[in-house]
Design a protein around this motif. Structure first.
Motif, PDB file in Angstrom:
ATOM      1  N   ASP A 130      10.143  93.183 -30.457  1.00 47.72           N
ATOM      2  CA  ASP A 130      11.832  92.470 -30.775  1.00 47.72           C
ATOM      3  C   ASP A 130      11.773  91.656 -29.278  1.00 47.72           C
ATOM      4  O   ASP A 130      13.227  91.524 -28.989  1.00 47.72           O
ATOM      5  CB  ASP A 130      12.837  93.633 -30.791  1.00 47.72           C
ATOM      6  CG  ASP A 130      12.589  94.191 -32.266  1.00 47.72           C
ATOM      7  OD1 ASP A 130      11.863  93.909 -33.001  1.00 47.72           O
ATOM      8  OD2 ASP A 130      13.380  95.400 -32.372  1.00 47.72           O
ATOM      9  N   CYS A 131      10.870  91.524 -28.577  1.00 45.25           N
ATOM     10  CA  CYS A 131      10.991  90.965 -27.052  1.00 45.25           C
ATOM     11  C   CYS A 131      11.124  89.168 -27.156  1.00 45.25           C
ATOM     12  O   CYS A 131      10.458  88.439 -27.860  1.00 45.25           O
ATOM     13  CB  CYS A 131       9.958  91.414 -26.148  1.00 45.25           C
ATOM     14  SG  CYS A 131      10.426  93.119 -25.790  1.00 45.25           S
ATOM     15  N   PHE A 132      11.974  88.947 -26.204  1.00 40.78           N
ATOM     16  CA  PHE A 132      11.870  87.379 -25.756  1.00 40.78           C
ATOM     17  C   PHE A 132      11.876  87.311 -24.172  1.00 40.78           C
ATOM     18  O   PHE A 132      12.546  88.299 -23.694  1.00 40.78           O
ATOM     19  CB  PHE A 132      12.883  86.694 -26.523  1.00 40.78           C
ATOM     20  CG  PHE A 132      14.306  87.085 -26.510  1.00 40.78           C
ATOM     21  CD1 PHE A 132      14.942  86.537 -25.462  1.00 40.78           C
ATOM     22  CD2 PHE A 132      14.670  88.106 -27.002  1.00 40.78           C
ATOM     23  CE1 PHE A 132      16.534  86.919 -25.162  1.00 40.78           C
ATOM     24  CE2 PHE A 132      16.171  88.397 -26.994  1.00 40.78           C
ATOM     25  CZ  PHE A 132      17.075  87.870 -25.924  1.00 40.78           C
ATOM     26  N   LEU A 133      11.582  86.261 -23.756  1.00 41.40           N
ATOM     27  CA  LEU A 133      11.376  86.138 -22.053  1.00 41.40           C
ATOM     28  C   LEU A 133      12.533  85.239 -21.674  1.00 41.40           C
ATOM     29  O   LEU A 133      12.513  84.176 -22.168  1.00 41.40           O
ATOM     30  CB  LEU A 133      10.072  85.842 -21.596  1.00 41.40           C
ATOM     31  CG  LEU A 133      10.041  85.604 -20.130  1.00 41.40           C
ATOM     32  CD1 LEU A 133      10.235  86.837 -19.397  1.00 41.40           C
ATOM     33  CD2 LEU A 133       8.684  84.738 -19.771  1.00 41.40           C
ATOM     34  N   VAL A 134      13.397  85.243 -20.940  1.00 42.62           N
ATOM     35  CA  VAL A 134      14.370  84.330 -20.266  1.00 42.62           C
ATOM     36  C   VAL A 134      13.763  84.137 -18.930  1.00 42.62           C
ATOM     37  O   VAL A 134      14.039  85.341 -18.226  1.00 42.62           O
ATOM     38  CB  VAL A 134      15.843  85.208 -20.454  1.00 42.62           C
ATOM     39  CG1 VAL A 134      16.691  84.260 -19.817  1.00 42.62           C
ATOM     40  CG2 VAL A 134      16.187  85.365 -21.661  1.00 42.62           C
ATOM     41  N   THR A 135      13.707  83.146 -18.533  1.00 46.13           N
ATOM     42  CA  THR A 135      13.169  82.458 -17.256  1.00 46.13           C
ATOM     43  C   THR A 135      14.403  81.685 -16.594  1.00 46.13           C
ATOM     44  O   THR A 135      14.852  80.957 -17.210  1.00 46.13           O
ATOM     45  CB  THR A 135      11.919  81.769 -17.234  1.00 46.13           C
ATOM     46  OG1 THR A 135      10.972  82.276 -17.849  1.00 46.13           O
ATOM     47  CG2 THR A 135      11.564  81.399 -15.789  1.00 46.13           C
ATOM     48  N   LEU A 136      15.202  81.998 -15.334  1.00 44.50           N
ATOM     49  CA  LEU A 136      16.188  81.446 -14.728  1.00 44.50           C
ATOM     50  C   LEU A 136      15.574  80.388 -13.961  1.00 44.50           C
ATOM     51  O   LEU A 136      14.492  80.486 -13.348  1.00 44.50           O
ATOM     52  CB  LEU A 136      17.071  82.632 -14.105  1.00 44.50           C
ATOM     53  CG  LEU A 136      17.352  83.531 -14.629  1.00 44.50           C
ATOM     54  CD1 LEU A 136      18.460  84.488 -13.842  1.00 44.50           C
ATOM     55  CD2 LEU A 136      18.433  83.261 -15.913  1.00 44.50           C
ATOM     56  N   ARG A 137      16.489  79.416 -13.520  1.00 45.11           N
ATOM     57  CA  ARG A 137      16.036  78.395 -12.830  1.00 45.11           C
ATOM     58  C   ARG A 137      15.381  78.943 -11.085  1.00 45.11           C
ATOM     59  O   ARG A 137      14.639  78.242 -10.519  1.00 45.11           O
ATOM     60  CB  ARG A 137      17.133  77.331 -12.256  1.00 45.11           C
ATOM     61  CG  ARG A 137      17.692  76.971 -13.573  1.00 45.11           C
ATOM     62  CD  ARG A 137      18.548  75.512 -13.548  1.00 45.11           C
ATOM     63  NE  ARG A 137      19.108  75.056 -14.696  1.00 45.11           N
ATOM     64  CZ  ARG A 137      18.454  74.451 -15.601  1.00 45.11           C
ATOM     65  NH1 ARG A 137      17.315  73.971 -15.460  1.00 45.11           N
ATOM     66  NH2 ARG A 137      19.205  74.201 -16.791  1.00 45.11           N
ATOM     67  N   ASP A 138      15.830  79.947 -10.737  1.00 44.48           N
ATOM     68  CA  ASP A 138      15.503  80.514  -9.456  1.00 44.48           C
ATOM     69  C   ASP A 138      13.925  81.230  -9.666  1.00 44.48           C
ATOM     70  O   ASP A 138      13.939  81.724  -8.637  1.00 44.48           O
ATOM     71  CB  ASP A 138      16.555  81.372  -8.665  1.00 44.48           C
ATOM     72  CG  ASP A 138      16.830  82.412  -9.602  1.00 44.48           C
ATOM     73  OD1 ASP A 138      16.222  83.050 -10.695  1.00 44.48           O
ATOM     74  OD2 ASP A 138      17.901  83.240  -9.200  1.00 44.48           O
ATOM     75  N   GLY A 139      13.525  81.447 -10.791  1.00 46.53           N
ATOM     76  CA  GLY A 139      12.397  81.907 -10.919  1.00 46.53           C
ATOM     77  C   GLY A 139      12.400  83.687 -11.520  1.00 46.53           C
ATOM     78  O   GLY A 139      11.202  83.964 -12.037  1.00 46.53           O
ATOM     79  N   ARG A 140      13.340  83.922 -11.492  1.00 54.19           N
ATOM     80  CA  ARG A 140      13.729  85.421 -11.999  1.00 54.19           C
ATOM     81  C   ARG A 140      13.391  85.572 -13.608  1.00 54.19           C
ATOM     82  O   ARG A 140      13.794  84.712 -14.130  1.00 54.19           O
ATOM     83  CB  ARG A 140      15.042  86.140 -11.656  1.00 54.19           C
ATOM     84  CG  ARG A 140      15.487  86.497 -10.297  1.00 54.19           C
ATOM     85  CD  ARG A 140      16.678  86.977  -9.996  1.00 54.19           C
ATOM     86  NE  ARG A 140      17.503  85.951 -10.253  1.00 54.19           N
ATOM     87  CZ  ARG A 140      18.937  86.081 -10.558  1.00 54.19           C
ATOM     88  NH1 ARG A 140      19.515  87.366 -10.531  1.00 54.19           N
ATOM     89  NH2 ARG A 140      19.883  85.126 -10.762  1.00 54.19           N
ATOM     90  N   LYS A 141      12.605  86.411 -13.969  1.00 52.52           N
ATOM     91  CA  LYS A 141      12.363  86.580 -15.294  1.00 52.52           C
ATOM     92  C   LYS A 141      13.103  87.913 -16.037  1.00 52.52           C
ATOM     93  O   LYS A 141      13.174  88.983 -15.286  1.00 52.52           O
ATOM     94  CB  LYS A 141      11.024  86.808 -15.580  1.00 52.52           C
ATOM     95  CG  LYS A 141      10.376  85.400 -15.194  1.00 52.52           C
ATOM     96  CD  LYS A 141       8.805  85.400 -15.395  1.00 52.52           C
ATOM     97  CE  LYS A 141       8.007  84.262 -14.724  1.00 52.52           C
ATOM     98  NZ  LYS A 141       6.757  84.366 -14.697  1.00 52.52           N
TER      99      LYS A 141
END
Length: 166
Positions: A130-141
Motif C-alpha cells: 500500500d505504499c507511495f513515496l513523497v519526496t520534498l523539495r529539500d530532499g527528505r523522503k
C-alpha cells in the motif's frame, strides 16, 4: 479533511505485535510471581517503552486537508505542506531496506530506513503493498502507506498542480 485513508497493518505485523505484547506481559508476570522483581520491572518497562513509541509514531491514517498532507498517529499528527512536495509516486519498499531506527513490524513499519534504490527515508505504513513515496523539495523522503493509496497519490498530485502558480 478532504480525503482520509486508514493504515491497514499486514498480517505479519499484527501477529508480531500481539506476540510481543503478550510475551512481554507474561514474562513480566512470571518474573513477578517468582520473586524476581527487578526482571519483572525490566520486562514491564520494555513493554511500556514499546507501546509509548508506537502511540507516538505508529501510522494510523494518511489524509489530505486542504493544502496539507496529514500523517496521523494515535497521539499526534504530522503535517507536510503540499507546496513543499516535489514528487509523489507509488513505490512499494524493496526487501533490501535496512531499519536505522524505528519499527520493522511492531504496530506497522515506522521510523528511518535506508535502501540502495531510494536512499534514506522515513516510513509510516502498515503493509508494503500500500505504499507511495513523497519526496520534498529539500530532499527528505517519506514512504507512506494507506488503504486507498492510488486515490491518495492522485489527490496529492492534483493539489500539487493547483499549488503551482500559473
Amino acid at each position: 479533511m478532504d480525503i482520509k485513508c486508514k493504515v491497514v497493518l499486514s498480517n505479519g505485523s499484527v501477529t508480531f505485535s500481539c506476540l510481543l505484547i503478550v510475551g512481554l506481559g507474561v514474562l513480566s508476570y512470571l518474573f513477578f510471581t517468582h520473586g524476581e522483581l527487578w526482571a519483572a520491572v525490566v520486562a514491564a518497562a520494555a513493554l511500556l517503552a514499546l507501546v509509548a513509541g508506537a502511540l507516538l509514531y505508529a501510522p494510523a491514517y494518511i489524509g489530505l486537508d486542504g493544502d496539507t498532507l496529514v500523517i496521523g498517529h494515535p497521539l499526534r499528527v504530522r503535517r507536510l505542506p503540499v507546496g513543499e512536495i516535489a514528487d509523489v509516486r507509488v513505490c512499494p519498499p524493496t526487501m533490501g531496506a535496512r531499519r536505522l531506527f524505528g519499527s520493522g513490524g511492531f504496530l506497522g513499519y515506522w521510523g528511518v530506513f535506508s535502501e540502495r534504490d531510494l536512499g534514506r527515508y522515513t516510513a509510516f505504513h502498515g503493509r508494503a503493498s500500500d505504499c507511495f513515496l513523497v519526496t520534498l523539495r529539500d530532499g527528505r523522503k517519506y514512504l507512506l502507506g494507506c488503504e486507498d493509496y492510488p486515490a491518495m497519490v492522485s489527490s496529492i498530485k492534483s493539489r500539487m498542480a493547483e499549488a503551482v502558480p500559473a
